[in-house]
Design an enzyme around this catalytic site. Sequence first.
Site, PDB file in Angstrom:
ATOM      1  N   ASP A   1       2.187  -1.463   5.084  1.00  0.00           N
ATOM      2  CA  ASP A   1       1.870  -0.220   5.788  1.00  0.00           C
ATOM      3  C   ASP A   1       0.388   0.025   5.526  1.00  0.00           C
ATOM      4  OD1 ASP A   1       2.522   2.211   7.238  1.00  0.00           O
ATOM      5  OD2 ASP A   1       2.283   3.253   5.330  1.00  0.00           O
TER       6      ASP A   1
ATOM      7  N   CYS B   1       0.886  -1.181   0.000  1.00  0.00           N
ATOM      8  CA  CYS B   1       0.000   0.000   0.000  1.00  0.00           C
ATOM      9  C   CYS B   1       0.914   1.218   0.000  1.00  0.00           C
ATOM     10  CB  CYS B   1      -0.908  -0.005   1.217  1.00  0.00           C
ATOM     11  SG  CYS B   1      -1.836  -1.550   1.419  1.00  0.00           S
ATOM     12  N   ALA B   2       1.521   1.481  -1.158  1.00  0.00           N
ATOM     13  CA  ALA B   2       2.737   2.286  -1.199  1.00  0.00           C
ATOM     14  C   ALA B   2       2.527   3.795  -1.330  1.00  0.00           C
ATOM     15  CB  ALA B   2       3.625   1.808  -2.353  1.00  0.00           C
ATOM     16  N   ALA B   3       1.390   4.242  -1.847  1.00  0.00           N
ATOM     17  CA  ALA B   3       1.215   5.675  -2.091  1.00  0.00           C
ATOM     18  C   ALA B   3       1.319   6.471  -0.788  1.00  0.00           C
ATOM     19  CB  ALA B   3      -0.125   5.938  -2.772  1.00  0.00           C
ATOM     20  N   PRO B   4       1.929   7.663  -0.817  1.00  0.00           N
ATOM     21  CA  PRO B   4       2.508   8.355  -1.974  1.00  0.00           C
ATOM     22  C   PRO B   4       3.944   7.961  -2.319  1.00  0.00           C
ATOM     23  CG  PRO B   4       2.679   9.764  -0.059  1.00  0.00           C
ATOM     24  CD  PRO B   4       1.966   8.513   0.404  1.00  0.00           C
ATOM     25  N   GLY B   5       4.474   6.943  -1.640  1.00  0.00           N
ATOM     26  CA  GLY B   5       5.802   6.445  -1.984  1.00  0.00           C
ATOM     27  C   GLY B   5       6.920   6.882  -1.069  1.00  0.00           C
TER      28      GLY B   5
ATOM     29  N   ASP C   1      -0.570   0.176  -5.398  1.00  0.00           N
ATOM     30  CA  ASP C   1      -1.677   0.859  -4.746  1.00  0.00           C
ATOM     31  C   ASP C   1      -2.884   0.767  -5.656  1.00  0.00           C
ATOM     32  OD1 ASP C   1      -3.173   2.500  -2.853  1.00  0.00           O
ATOM     33  OD2 ASP C   1      -1.196   3.018  -2.089  1.00  0.00           O
TER      34      ASP C   1
ATOM     35  N   LYS D   1       7.748   5.768   1.993  1.00  0.00           N
ATOM     36  CA  LYS D   1       8.466   4.593   2.520  1.00  0.00           C
ATOM     37  C   LYS D   1       9.133   3.827   1.378  1.00  0.00           C
ATOM     38  CE  LYS D   1       5.535   4.043   6.606  1.00  0.00           C
ATOM     39  NZ  LYS D   1       4.550   5.093   6.294  1.00  0.00           N
TER      40      LYS D   1
ATOM     41  N   CYS E   1      -0.422   4.060  11.392  1.00  0.00           N
ATOM     42  CA  CYS E   1      -0.245   5.357  12.072  1.00  0.00           C
ATOM     43  C   CYS E   1      -1.461   5.640  12.939  1.00  0.00           C
ATOM     44  CB  CYS E   1      -0.006   6.483  11.065  1.00  0.00           C
ATOM     45  SG  CYS E   1      -1.312   6.673   9.829  1.00  0.00           S
TER      46      CYS E   1
END
Length: 416
Positions: free
Chosen positions: A286, A206-210, A230, A212, A336
């Site tokens: 994440d 779940c990478a956006a916005p990138g 994503d 990490k 988070c």
Amino acid sequence: MNNLTKWLSETPNFTSFRINKLKEFDIKNLREYLETQNHELGIQQIPNTYLLKEDCLIVEKWPENVCLEKCDREVIVDVSCATAVLRGAHVFAPGVLALPTSCKLNERVDVYGDLDGQCKRGLKVPYEGRKIYVGTGYLKMQRYHLFDNGVQPSGIAIHMLLPASRLPVINESIYPVGHILLQNLPSIVVGWVLNVKPGEHILDMCAAPGNKTTHLAEMSNNQAHIIALDKTKQKTDKISKNLEAHGITCVKVFPYNSEKCYTNNSEAEINEPPFPLNSFDKVLLDAPCSGLGQRPQLTNTVTPKMLQSYKHVQRKLFEAAIKVLKVDGILVYSTCTITEEENERMVAWVLKKFPNMQLVPAEPLLGGPGLPNVGLSDEQRIMVQRFGPEEDPLRQVHDIYKNSIGFFTAKFIKIK
């Protein structure tokens, strides 16, 4: 709980940046920039700045005695803009709700956040609703820029001089794009926990916005094989833009639902989704979450129904992550948020549901242990990291890791 509520309503004591170790970085540029600000504020010293690690820069608050008298010009901004200002941002045009007609360019104004969300855009008279002072700055746009031209305004509307939080306002343009990135400290720690090496096959689910994703690539000296997913092209376009800015070429990006990222076809390619089972050395999950660890929290609109919805998505993502992870592979889970259901209880569910997944220490262990009596034993609690204000005899936590945002990280290994 009162202690936690108070902590969440406060702004962290520092700003953290991630340093792109693939680029050149000189901390002198930042210190020179802060020196120009201290002349403007009329003080003799700059905030303390230091490298926590080679890829993590910390900038502390201005001293306690730094303050500005309020003026008689009030600008109202929406609550998300107000939060950003307290974290050290300028006021960008879309966030402005109300501006007196008498304000002139470059005039000093006080900025207030609309806590009730009732201020009408373009209001000319003083706003009588519930509001909070968030700082003082110089007006850079007039009313016709913001409200009267028929298009969505953009750019800096107020150049902040001093937020109420006293965090320095640092413009990332003092370095070339992609050299430093504003990022919460626990989010940087996640990269340290996954510890990507050159040549490893990595999935960022779940990478956006990138943010990490770029960290993982930089840790591997741009030599890992990383796939970032994503759900929508709009989100993956943001990832691609971020990668380009950071000079990263080892990441492939796909718009794809990570819940369905696997296939039982053993002849499928690992280069694009869906992936065959047991494909990746390491997986970062994440997860989408309730986001209740963000600070400062000026308002909260999350409903109980919304809270209950996240765990179902997280469980589906876990199932997919475990399927594509190799035996002896590493899975790092992070949120988070502060809820037990999305954190400790989620870890307990994984351990019960998947006997082939073993909890291991999420090293470096910089946050506190997991909460007691919510599904994990003391032995398991000490393996995870919960960032927050809690004191726990299982592990002492340095103040800097207690003063960022609410966050949770767990690490698993697939044993068969």
